[in-house]
Design a protein around this motif. Structure first.
Motif, PDB file in Angstrom:
ATOM      1  N   VAL A 278      38.781  57.564  33.904  1.00 18.71           N
ATOM      2  CA  VAL A 278      38.885  57.886  32.473  1.00 18.71           C
ATOM      3  C   VAL A 278      38.738  59.385  32.263  1.00 18.71           C
ATOM      4  N   THR A 279      37.825  60.016  32.964  1.00 21.11           N
ATOM      5  CA  THR A 279      37.665  61.470  32.858  1.00 21.11           C
ATOM      6  C   THR A 279      38.970  62.182  33.210  1.00 21.11           C
ATOM      7  N   LEU A 280      39.608  61.780  34.289  1.00 23.83           N
ATOM      8  CA  LEU A 280      40.832  62.456  34.724  1.00 23.83           C
ATOM      9  C   LEU A 280      42.044  62.055  33.886  1.00 23.83           C
ATOM     10  N   ALA A 281      41.996  60.883  33.277  1.00 23.33           N
ATOM     11  CA  ALA A 281      43.100  60.458  32.407  1.00 23.33           C
ATOM     12  C   ALA A 281      43.110  61.215  31.085  1.00 23.33           C
ATOM     13  N   PHE A 282      41.936  61.630  30.608  1.00 25.73           N
ATOM     14  CA  PHE A 282      41.867  62.264  29.284  1.00 25.73           C
ATOM     15  C   PHE A 282      41.296  63.678  29.287  1.00 25.73           C
ATOM     16  N   ASP A 283      40.752  64.118  30.412  1.00 22.90           N
ATOM     17  CA  ASP A 283      40.196  65.466  30.480  1.00 22.90           C
ATOM     18  C   ASP A 283      40.589  66.166  31.775  1.00 22.90           C
ATOM     19  N   PHE A 284      41.802  65.897  32.247  1.00 18.98           N
ATOM     20  CA  PHE A 284      42.268  66.623  33.427  1.00 18.98           C
ATOM     21  C   PHE A 284      42.366  68.103  33.061  1.00 18.98           C
ATOM     22  N   PRO A 285      41.964  69.007  33.954  1.00 21.81           N
ATOM     23  CA  PRO A 285      41.893  70.428  33.582  1.00 21.81           C
ATOM     24  C   PRO A 285      43.258  71.021  33.229  1.00 21.81           C
ATOM     25  N   ALA A 286      43.338  71.595  32.047  1.00 20.01           N
ATOM     26  CA  ALA A 286      44.600  72.191  31.587  1.00 20.01           C
ATOM     27  C   ALA A 286      45.013  73.375  32.450  1.00 20.01           C
ATOM     28  N   ALA A 287      44.063  73.990  33.144  1.00 22.06           N
ATOM     29  CA  ALA A 287      44.377  75.154  33.974  1.00 22.06           C
ATOM     30  C   ALA A 287      45.115  74.783  35.252  1.00 22.06           C
ATOM     31  N   HIS A 288      45.171  73.517  35.584  1.00 22.32           N
ATOM     32  CA  HIS A 288      45.879  73.089  36.796  1.00 22.32           C
ATOM     33  C   HIS A 288      47.380  73.307  36.609  1.00 22.32           C
ATOM     34  N   PRO A 289      48.080  73.796  37.642  1.00 28.34           N
ATOM     35  CA  PRO A 289      49.516  74.077  37.473  1.00 28.34           C
ATOM     36  C   PRO A 289      50.375  72.839  37.204  1.00 28.34           C
TER      37      PRO A 289
END
Length: 366
Positions: A166-177
């Motif tokens: 759930v963390t990665l589905a909704f809060d994946f880091p926007a800075a990732h390319p």
């Protein structure tokens, strides 16, 4: 000789997570869970997702598309907790960080893993031999995978899979390319995980795994569990946490599904023409690790293959392994080398798997 897996076994894999891997079995999580969640041993935890409208909209859509109980899905996603350290772990290393194969290798090919691998092989020799016979995937490759992933079950992860996904589905880091692509990937994995636990009557908050949501001895993501996990010990259930046999068979089945060719080497040694002007290195590296060149075309561009590599009839790739400030190492990777990278998209990972398996095989021979 390669054999096909029965339809019945694949159906078991598609619809079951082992109850023995998770102590509690509920279709609906207890309503008090959000107030008193099971801790993630690895971590501090943040707020629950019940206050996030986009997460609950996703839950409603998932429930409708998958024909799941809407309230169950909303409770499951709403009670998941944000793990603040997980998005940070997804970020690539800073620009300019030098890759170093020798350092990477030393993390995985060491006496601890080799000894653990030897015990694992000795304890599961019959099952490994059966997997090699039925699927055509060498025992040492399977041993290498499970050793690199979890040190043969010693480190399967302490994160609640539900929280991580759930963390990665909704809060994946926007800075990732590739943030948008990876967000979509983890939303699909969350969907697979909830569908799987619902069908299996398993509490979705019980499974523990990696910070990315991978589970069991072989660290299968939920979609891989659904598609490729099999009941290889014949007990009527799939248990990648507690059954080495299921893990062994599932890893072999995964490789066959991703193009493993029985009997083919993973790579050949390669040197370069003594005349630097004849070496077209940029062209050889352009396809990255995707096998593209014939042996003849690779050698025409200045690569010098060993005797076995020169006779190889399938496509090859020039694989570069950087060594920090020292000269890189190179091998000619086959389609089977590429198949290993479908488990983890890294040539460094693939070489670590291959070399750990070889070291354990050598220890067993001794």
């Amino acid at each position: 000789m390669l054999k096909t897996v029965s339809t019945a076994i694949l159906l078991i894999a598609a619809c079951a997570i082992s109850a023995s891997a998770m102590a509690q079995k509920h279709h609906k999580p207890a309503k008090s869970r959000a107030a008193a969640p099971s801790p993630n041993a690895a971590a501090p935890i943040g707020p629950a997702y019940a206050t996030r409208p986009e997460a609950l909209l996703f839950a409603d859509d998932l429930a409708e598309r998958r024909n799941l109980d809407r309230e169950w899905v909303r409770q499951a996603i709403g009670q998941a907790r944000f793990l603040p350290q997980v998005p940070k772990l997804m970020l690539p290393p800073p620009k300019g960080t030098a890759k170093n194969w020798r350092v990477y290798r030393s993390r995985f090919i060491d006496p601890v893993r080799i000894r653990a691998g030897l015990r694992f092989w000795q304890d599961n020799a019959e099952t490994l031999a059966r997997a090699e016979s039925e699927f055509g995937v060498p025992a040492e490759i399977i041993v290498g995978i499970i050793g690199v992933e979890t040190i043969y079950g010693q480190q399967m992860g302490n994160f609640r899979v539900m929280d991580a996904l759930v963390t990665l589905a909704f809060d994946f880091p926007a800075a990732h390319p590739r943030a948008a692509e990876r967000t979509a990937f983890f939303q699909r994995e969350l969907e697979q995980f909830l569908s799987l636990t619902h069908r299996s009557n398993v509490d979705p908050f019980e499974p523990r795994g990696s910070y990315a949501g991978a589970m069991g001895l072989g660290q299968f993501m939920p979609s891989s569990w659904v598609r490729h996990a099999i009941d290889f010990d014949g007990d009527g259930r799939v248990d990648l946490f507690n059954s080495p046999a299921d893990a062994i068979g599932s890893v072999a089945n995964y490789f066959i599904a991703h193009g493993w060719k029985p009997g083919m080497p993973t790579h050949y040694s390669v040197q370069f023409d003594a005349d630097p002007a004849r070496v077209q290195l940029d062209e050889l590296l352009a396809p990255d690790i995707l096998p593209t060149f014939s042996a003849a075309s690779m050698q025409a561009k200045g690569a010098v293959l060993d005797a076995a590599g020169a006779q190889h009839t399938g496509p090859l790739a020039l694989v570069e392994l950087q060594n920090g400030g020292d000269a890189p190492s190179y091998v000619a990777g086959t389609e089977n080398f590429y198949a290993i990278t479908r488990y983890n998209w890294s040539s460094y990972y693939a070489m670590a798997v291959i070399e750990l398996g070889r070291e354990v095989a050598a220890a067993r021979a001794r």
